[in-house]
Structures are given as structure tokens and as C-alpha cells.
Scaffold this motif. Structure first.
Motif, PDB file in Angstrom:
ATOM      1  N   UNK A  23      20.065  77.128 -24.384  1.00 17.45           N
ATOM      2  CA  UNK A  23      18.787  76.589 -23.910  1.00 17.45           C
ATOM      3  C   UNK A  23      17.643  77.453 -24.407  1.00 17.45           C
ATOM      4  N   UNK A  24      17.854  78.765 -24.491  1.00 18.03           N
ATOM      5  CA  UNK A  24      16.777  79.652 -24.938  1.00 18.03           C
ATOM      6  C   UNK A  24      16.390  79.379 -26.396  1.00 18.03           C
ATOM      7  N   UNK A  25      17.327  78.801 -27.197  1.00 20.22           N
ATOM      8  CA  UNK A  25      16.968  78.416 -28.562  1.00 20.22           C
ATOM      9  C   UNK A  25      15.942  77.292 -28.552  1.00 20.22           C
ATOM     10  N   UNK A  26      15.978  76.471 -27.514  1.00 19.43           N
ATOM     11  CA  UNK A  26      15.082  75.325 -27.424  1.00 19.43           C
ATOM     12  C   UNK A  26      13.819  75.630 -26.624  1.00 19.43           C
ATOM     13  N   UNK A  27      13.957  76.353 -25.512  1.00 16.73           N
ATOM     14  CA  UNK A  27      12.822  76.587 -24.610  1.00 16.73           C
ATOM     15  C   UNK A  27      12.319  78.021 -24.625  1.00 16.73           C
ATOM     16  N   UNK A  28      12.869  78.855 -25.500  1.00 13.51           N
ATOM     17  CA  UNK A  28      12.418  80.231 -25.604  1.00 13.51           C
ATOM     18  C   UNK A  28      13.145  81.157 -24.641  1.00 13.51           C
ATOM     19  N   UNK A  29      12.767  82.424 -24.632  1.00 12.59           N
ATOM     20  CA  UNK A  29      13.469  83.432 -23.834  1.00 12.59           C
ATOM     21  C   UNK A  29      13.272  83.275 -22.320  1.00 12.59           C
ATOM     22  N   UNK A  44       6.578  64.420 -18.948  1.00 11.93           N
ATOM     23  CA  UNK A  44       7.745  63.935 -18.213  1.00 11.93           C
ATOM     24  C   UNK A  44       9.000  64.614 -18.760  1.00 11.93           C
ATOM     25  N   UNK A  45      10.093  64.490 -18.020  1.00 11.33           N
ATOM     26  CA  UNK A  45      11.367  65.032 -18.490  1.00 11.33           C
ATOM     27  C   UNK A  45      11.733  64.432 -19.843  1.00 11.33           C
ATOM     28  N   UNK A  46      11.509  63.133 -19.995  1.00  5.50           N
ATOM     29  CA  UNK A  46      11.836  62.456 -21.248  1.00  5.50           C
ATOM     30  C   UNK A  46      10.995  62.989 -22.414  1.00  5.50           C
ATOM     31  N   UNK A  47       9.718  63.223 -22.174  1.00  5.05           N
ATOM     32  CA  UNK A  47       8.847  63.750 -23.225  1.00  5.05           C
ATOM     33  C   UNK A  47       9.241  65.170 -23.619  1.00  5.05           C
ATOM     34  N   UNK A  48       9.547  65.995 -22.625  1.00  2.00           N
ATOM     35  CA  UNK A  48       9.975  67.373 -22.892  1.00  2.00           C
ATOM     36  C   UNK A  48      11.279  67.357 -23.681  1.00  2.00           C
ATOM     37  N   UNK A  49      12.203  66.506 -23.260  1.00  4.72           N
ATOM     38  CA  UNK A  49      13.504  66.410 -23.930  1.00  4.72           C
ATOM     39  C   UNK A  49      13.336  65.993 -25.391  1.00  4.72           C
ATOM     40  N   UNK A  59      17.078  68.427 -19.236  1.00  5.78           N
ATOM     41  CA  UNK A  59      15.744  68.832 -18.779  1.00  5.78           C
ATOM     42  C   UNK A  59      15.621  68.582 -17.279  1.00  5.78           C
ATOM     43  N   UNK A  60      16.098  67.437 -16.817  1.00  5.62           N
ATOM     44  CA  UNK A  60      16.045  67.125 -15.393  1.00  5.62           C
ATOM     45  C   UNK A  60      16.858  68.128 -14.591  1.00  5.62           C
ATOM     46  N   UNK A  61      18.059  68.447 -15.062  1.00  9.00           N
ATOM     47  CA  UNK A  61      18.898  69.430 -14.356  1.00  9.00           C
ATOM     48  C   UNK A  61      18.222  70.789 -14.307  1.00  9.00           C
ATOM     49  N   UNK A  62      17.642  71.214 -15.405  1.00 11.97           N
ATOM     50  CA  UNK A  62      16.939  72.501 -15.418  1.00 11.97           C
ATOM     51  C   UNK A  62      15.768  72.504 -14.448  1.00 11.97           C
ATOM     52  N   UNK A  63      14.992  71.405 -14.466  1.00  6.94           N
ATOM     53  CA  UNK A  63      13.829  71.328 -13.577  1.00  6.94           C
ATOM     54  C   UNK A  63      14.258  71.403 -12.119  1.00  6.94           C
TER      55      UNK A  63
END
Length: 72
Positions: A23-29, A44-49, A59-63
Motif C-alpha cells: 500500500x505504501x507504494x501507492x499511498x506513500x510512507x 470518493x473511494x472510487x476516485x481515490x482507487x 480504499x474503503x477497507x483502509x478508510x
């Protein structure tokens, strides 16, 4: 408002197997801070994904795991 309970261990395991690369490869450290910022911008979760190349469910699970409100 219905509160959804997310089991942290199950969520972590699901994230490990569902995300291409860490996940850190996608959303950073600091994925929590990155996700919180994107949600605060109104994404939205869909836009972030879509933007980060992640499954929307991830994304939803992380949120939910990080207790970040409103991902629509």
C-alpha cells in the motif's frame, strides 16, 4: 448512521493479498495521512482507487480501518 465494524486483522490480511505491491507504494510512507487528505479534498473511494490504481474495496477497507469519515 450505521457503524460498520471492521476487524483489523482480517482487513490487514485482505489488503496484503488484494493490493498489487505494498500500500505504501501507492499511498506513500504514511497511507493514513494520504488517505485522510484525499478524503478531505472531497474525493470518493472510487476516485481515490482509480487515481492510485487500487481496488475500490481496498480504499474503503483502509478508510474504515483508519476511521476516516466520508468516502461516499
Amino acid at each position: 448512521m450505521t457503524r460498520i465494524h471492521v476487524d483489523r486483522a482480517s482487513c490487514d490480511k485482505a489488503l496484503f493479498f488484494s493490493v498489487p505491491g505494498p500500500v505504501s507504494d501507492k499511498l506513500g510512507p504514511s497511507p493514513r495521512d494520504s488517505l485522510a487528505a484525499l478524503v478531505s479534498y472531497g474525493m470518493t473511494d472510487a476516485e481515490i482507487a482509480e487515481y492510485h490504481g487500487l481496488p475500490r474495496e481496498t480504499v474503503t477497507h483502509l478508510r474504515l480501518l483508519y476511521d476516516i469519515r466520508d468516502g461516499r
